[in-house]
Design a protein around this motif. Sequence first.
Motif, PDB file in Angstrom:
ATOM      1  N   ARG A  18       0.857  -1.189   0.000  1.00 16.00           N
ATOM      2  CA  ARG A  18       0.000   0.000   0.000  1.00 16.00           C
ATOM      3  C   ARG A  18       0.890   1.234   0.000  1.00 16.00           C
ATOM      4  N   SER A  57      -2.762  -0.112  -3.929  1.00 16.30           N
ATOM      5  CA  SER A  57      -2.517  -1.553  -3.767  1.00 16.30           C
ATOM      6  C   SER A  57      -2.504  -2.217  -5.138  1.00 16.30           C
ATOM      7  N   ILE A  91      -7.132   5.100  -2.389  1.00 16.58           N
ATOM      8  CA  ILE A  91      -6.441   3.807  -2.461  1.00 16.58           C
ATOM      9  C   ILE A  91      -7.456   2.677  -2.327  1.00 16.58           C
TER      10      ILE A  91
END
Length: 264
Positions: free
Chosen positions: A59, A80, A131
């Motif tokens: 990440r 990711s 994300i």
Amino acid sequence: METKTKKPKTKAEKRAAQVKEAKAHLAASAAAYKRTMADVVKKGVSYAGIDALAENEGRHADPRIIERREGEKTYYTIGSGHLLDNSAEAIAAFKKAWGPPRDDGKVKGKGWGTKRAELLKGEGTIPDDVIDALFAFDANRKVDATRKMFSKNNNKKTTMFHTLPQDTRDALFGGMFRGEFKRSHGTVKAIIAGDMPTAALKYMAGGKGKTYKLQGGGSIKAPDGIREDLGRAILSKQGYRILTAKGKLYPSTTGVVKRMMDTQ
């Protein structure tokens, strides 16, 4: 009579409306993430499989160059494992994830297009909610691709993916996310045919190789790195229990099918 919404006139009013819209997007994005991951699970991947993939991919909020062979075009990944290419679906995913103009730490009310152009240069960062949204988008798209890949006629509606053991499904999903499989691969053909021993052998043959100790003695050569998870998943179904470097068993499920080989 339809009531028209009053448009903000002053800079302060516009700014307040912008902040309100951004906050509403954050709330909606968090709810959408949960719904999307629930859909991925309904399609055959476990939450443990999703978590394992996220851990494997890592990440990072900043764009990073992915490893490519010499002469191949260079791309950035972010979050990711999200690929920052110029495909229509990648652009649409980022636009949806970023939402309305928002503050990015330096600029107040930065639009998605400006932000993405910055990231494609290897600059800037994205917040946690973006994300998560990009990962959810990719996971949902890749589980559909996995179901289609492992089907008799390349159609996700007639997939045999759901007939496979859970740990194998999770591993195949992870491999598809990373772009490991093609329809022409021997591993894919063997799995579709239900020949798991051949699938295990062909899959392991594709890695550089790493020796693992087996419970009860002996060892077996299995691929290392990103190919390792499926090798373990298939081997565990063939009656093997692979040990870690510390002598502990790798996680595996019960319900052993048949051994991949008679002797080791």
